[in-house]
Motif scaffolding. Structure first.
Motif, PDB file in Angstrom:
ATOM      1  N   CYS A  10       2.832   1.150  -3.698  1.00 16.60           N
ATOM      2  CA  CYS A  10       2.103   1.065  -4.967  1.00 16.60           C
ATOM      3  C   CYS A  10       0.809   1.849  -4.954  1.00 16.60           C
ATOM      4  CB  CYS A  10       1.781  -0.373  -5.311  1.00 16.60           C
ATOM      5  SG  CYS A  10       3.166  -1.450  -5.215  1.00 16.60           S
ATOM      6  N   GLY A  11       0.256   2.123  -3.797  1.00 15.09           N
ATOM      7  CA  GLY A  11      -1.000   2.852  -3.742  1.00 15.09           C
ATOM      8  C   GLY A  11      -2.205   1.972  -3.532  1.00 15.09           C
ATOM      9  N   ASN A  12      -2.004   0.667  -3.450  1.00 20.82           N
ATOM     10  CA  ASN A  12      -3.122  -0.209  -3.138  1.00 20.82           C
ATOM     11  C   ASN A  12      -2.611  -1.489  -2.513  1.00 20.82           C
ATOM     12  OD1 ASN A  12      -5.832  -0.708  -2.995  1.00 20.82           O
ATOM     13  ND2 ASN A  12      -6.188  -0.120  -5.120  1.00 20.82           N
ATOM     14  N   ARG A  36       5.491   3.613 -10.664  1.00 21.71           N
ATOM     15  CA  ARG A  36       5.963   4.253  -9.429  1.00 21.71           C
ATOM     16  C   ARG A  36       7.430   3.932  -9.203  1.00 21.71           C
ATOM     17  NH1 ARG A  36       1.517   5.684  -5.155  1.00 21.71           N
ATOM     18  NH2 ARG A  36      -0.302   5.682  -6.491  1.00 21.71           N
ATOM     19  N   PHE A  67      -1.660   5.127   3.778  1.00 22.47           N
ATOM     20  CA  PHE A  67      -0.336   5.664   3.479  1.00 22.47           C
ATOM     21  C   PHE A  67      -0.432   6.754   2.423  1.00 22.47           C
ATOM     22  CE2 PHE A  67       0.639   1.510   5.204  1.00 22.47           C
ATOM     23  CZ  PHE A  67       1.709   1.788   6.022  1.00 22.47           C
ATOM     24  N   GLU A  68       0.627   7.535   2.363  1.00 20.34           N
ATOM     25  CA  GLU A  68       0.708   8.583   1.343  1.00 20.34           C
ATOM     26  C   GLU A  68       0.721   7.922  -0.039  1.00 20.34           C
ATOM     27  OE1 GLU A  68       0.117  12.215   0.941  1.00 20.34           O
ATOM     28  OE2 GLU A  68       0.698  11.599   2.955  1.00 20.34           O
ATOM     29  N   GLY A  69      -0.069   8.449  -0.946  1.00 16.76           N
ATOM     30  CA  GLY A  69      -0.091   7.880  -2.285  1.00 16.76           C
ATOM     31  C   GLY A  69      -1.110   6.778  -2.472  1.00 16.76           C
ATOM     32  N   PHE A  70      -1.940   6.548  -1.470  1.00 18.36           N
ATOM     33  CA  PHE A  70      -2.999   5.539  -1.605  1.00 18.36           C
ATOM     34  C   PHE A  70      -4.060   6.048  -2.565  1.00 18.36           C
ATOM     35  CE2 PHE A  70      -7.091   3.751  -0.145  1.00 18.36           C
ATOM     36  CZ  PHE A  70      -6.812   2.407  -0.345  1.00 18.36           C
ATOM     37  N   ARG A  71      -4.526   5.142  -3.434  1.00 18.97           N
ATOM     38  CA  ARG A  71      -5.538   5.551  -4.407  1.00 18.97           C
ATOM     39  C   ARG A  71      -6.922   5.349  -3.801  1.00 18.97           C
ATOM     40  NH1 ARG A  71      -2.052   2.429  -7.763  1.00 18.97           N
ATOM     41  NH2 ARG A  71      -3.536   0.738  -7.724  1.00 18.97           N
ATOM     42  N   VAL A 100      -2.176  -3.891  -7.486  1.00 14.91           N
ATOM     43  CA  VAL A 100      -1.238  -2.797  -7.305  1.00 14.91           C
ATOM     44  C   VAL A 100      -1.126  -1.870  -8.510  1.00 14.91           C
ATOM     45  CG1 VAL A 100       0.113  -3.916  -5.532  1.00 14.91           C
ATOM     46  CG2 VAL A 100       0.694  -4.284  -7.904  1.00 14.91           C
ATOM     47  N   GLU A 114       0.834  -1.212   0.000  1.00 13.29           N
ATOM     48  CA  GLU A 114       0.000   0.000   0.000  1.00 13.29           C
ATOM     49  C   GLU A 114       0.865   1.257   0.000  1.00 13.29           C
ATOM     50  OE1 GLU A 114      -3.202   0.165   2.910  1.00 13.29           O
ATOM     51  OE2 GLU A 114      -3.100   2.331   2.786  1.00 13.29           O
ATOM     52  N   ALA A 115       1.956   1.214   0.760  1.00 14.33           N
ATOM     53  CA  ALA A 115       2.794   2.409   0.855  1.00 14.33           C
ATOM     54  C   ALA A 115       3.558   2.665  -0.435  1.00 14.33           C
ATOM     55  CB  ALA A 115       3.764   2.257   2.015  1.00 14.33           C
TER      56      ALA A 115
END
Lengths: 409, 122
Positions: free
Chosen positions: A142-144, A158, B29-33, A148, A139-140
């Motif tokens: 990739c954003g999910n 990323r 977290f920072e950058g979570f979609r 990912v 999550e930190a």
């Protein structure tokens, strides 16, 4: 002796996946097993005819939730092979890191589910707690947590900062310690051994003849791993496949357990050797706007005629002028639309994944054929079931790590 | 036989791994979609997001100047945010709250003027 036919699944307390097995039993012994598939078919392969090849990355990621990153990696490698795109080294390493993180979380999930299948719920919780750390890393960075979406054609979306790399290393060190604490329980415990040792034996010959892949194959004594082909950065990192020789559920469990630790090592090594540079190539034309441009009336007719002719005779376009390129590379200068075909293999947590891609020079792929590891592992499962006791069926079915949504797409 | 005793004792001694969910929320977290947000004032209605969206949940009308998103179809891949030329699309790190009915985001902006019209206005 009277025979009974027992339906096992598609909804069953121990099965996380909708696999239906028709078990013929005599007393408590299974004599025959017949699978029924098709409960979660979603037609994702057909969708490639209407979505363009860049959108397909997000669609193939949704073939399977657990190994989404590796599906996208396999697809991207295939398209890159068709279009002759060179991926930057840093992107290759980043792909490796995220691929190995996926392997860790998939194996930890499976180890938990396996413990749950033979009734060891406490162990299940322990493994899933460790898994949560890996999900946090995902999550930190990739954003999910699960899907990912980091792979794109020509690189990754990323990047990892030095602080993030350090944090990942710390998290991996803690996870490794926690996993090692559980090794005596999952590998040496009396109750675990009682339920797994000698259950669902797949001999070395059977594994070869029935085409088992992944931990199934390695649990039966074959040292074969698609990572040895050196996709992404595996060619530079180097590793030895994990092999066990007994071929039973315990051996497969041991393979997965040891592979989790191995994945941590590979990810750590990849972070340590992470080269500097770009994370994605700027492919000429590939990322440009795909809106159809206005075509003059006469020109349109020519295009349609050429298109129909091609369709009728299956004539592919003229070969590229410079023919001394290595096989697989269509042209050095990349055009916007993929044309040609490619077969790519990657090692998923469950085994070898194979993609066949065919592009016809339009923005849609003509064919995307996915051969998933569970599809290859179902024939060995049917060979393992006859002769076992009914109570061992959940353990044996789970030992192949079935992923039915992968199989049916 | 007592392989797990050490783990069990450690778990009893240390604090809980889970949290009391509605009271203690973890945060992302920072950058979570999380949620897709469109700042329609900066949007030039170029339709890049609509073309690139893999789930085809975004509809942009460049004549009427509307930006529509079928929230329930969005897969939160963040491709639209990447391709947006004016960076008017962004993703916040909070989840969209749970909904009981179908939702659609409808935003009305000012459509881009054609060059001829611009010249006439000047």
């Amino acid at each position: 002796m009277a025979r009974t036919i027992l339906p096992f699944g598609p909804q069953h307390p121990v099965l996380p996946e909708p696999l239906h097995l028709k078990l013929t039993i005599e007393d408590e012994t299974v004599v025959e097993a017949l699978p029924t598939l098709g409960y979660v078919h979603r037609g994702l392969e057909k969708l490639c005819e209407v979505r363009d090849f860049n959108q397909m990355i997000q669609i193939v990621e949704r073939v399977c939730g657990i190994c989404s990153c590796l599906h996208a990696l396999c697809y991207c490698e295939g398209v890159e092979q068709i279009m002759g795109v060179e991926v930057p080294r840093r992107a290759k390493y980043l792909r490796t890191i995220w691929g190995e993180l996926h392997r860790m979380h998939s194996h930890l999930l499976w180890l938990g589910l396996f413990a749950d299948a033979f009734g060891f719920e406490s162990l299940f919780m322990q493994f899933w707690r460790v898994r949560e750390r890996i999900m946090d890393i995902m999550e930190a960075t990739c954003g999910n947590r699960v899907v990912v979406s980091v792979n794109v054609i020509g690189g990754v979306r990323r990047d990892l900062s030095p602080e993030q790399c350090q944090w990942i290393e710390e998290q991996l060190a803690v996870s490794e310690k926690e996993i090692k604490q559980l090794s005596t329980t999952i590998l040496n415990d009396y109750t675990v051994k009682k339920r797994t040792v000698g259950k669902g034996v797949l001999t070395k010959e059977q594994a070869y003849q029935l085409g088992a892949v992944g931990p199934m194959l390695r649990g039966s004594g074959w040292a074969q791993d698609a990572r040895q082909t050196g996709y992404a950065a595996f060619g530079e990192l180097g590793f030895d496949p994990v092999v066990e020789y007994d071929g039973d559920s315990y051996a497969r469990c041991a393979v997965r357990f040891r592979e989790t630790l191995q994945a941590i090592d590979i990810a750590r090594l990849a972070i340590a050797r992470l080269p500097a540079g770009e994370t994605a190539t700027n492919v000429e034309g590939a990322m440009e706007d795909d809106t159809p441009k206005p075509v003059a009336a006469g020109e349109r007719r020519d295009i349609m005629q050429a298109y129909n002719r091609d369709k009728r005779h299956r004539v592919t376009a003229a070969p590229p002028p410079n023919l001394d390129l290595p096989a697989g590379l269509v042209a050095a200068k990349v055009k916007g639309k993929p044309e040609g075909e490619a077969v790519t293999r990657v090692e998923q947590p469950r085994g070898e994944l194979m993609y066949y891609l065919k592009g016809n020079g339009s923005k849609n792929m003509e064919r995307v054929r996915i051969r998933t590891p569970t599809f290859a592992n179902i024939p060995p499962l049917l060979a393992m079931l006859p002769g076992c006791e009914l109570a061992d069926v959940p353990v044996i079915v789970l030992s192949i790590d079935p992923c039915i949504s992968c199989t049916e797409r | 036989m007592f392989n797990m005793t050490k783990n069990v004792v450690t778990n009893l001694m240390t604090k809980s791994s889970t949290r009391l969910y509605p009271i203690a929320v973890r945060g992302h977290f920072e950058g979570f979609r999380g949620t897709l947000v469109c700042n329609v004032d900066e949007c030039i209605f170029c339709r890049s997001c609509m073309i690139k969206c893999p789930s085809q949940c975004i509809t942009v009308d460049n004549k009427a100047g509307t930006w529509t998103c079928e929230v329930m179809s969005c897969v939160y891949c963040g491709v639209c945010v990447d391709v947006c030329p004016t960076s008017c699309l962004s993703m916040t790190k909070e989840h969209r709250p749970v909904a009981t009915e179908r939702q659609t985001i409808f935003l009305q902006g000012v459509p881009k003027k054609k060059k001829k019209e611009e010249a006439a206005a000047e």
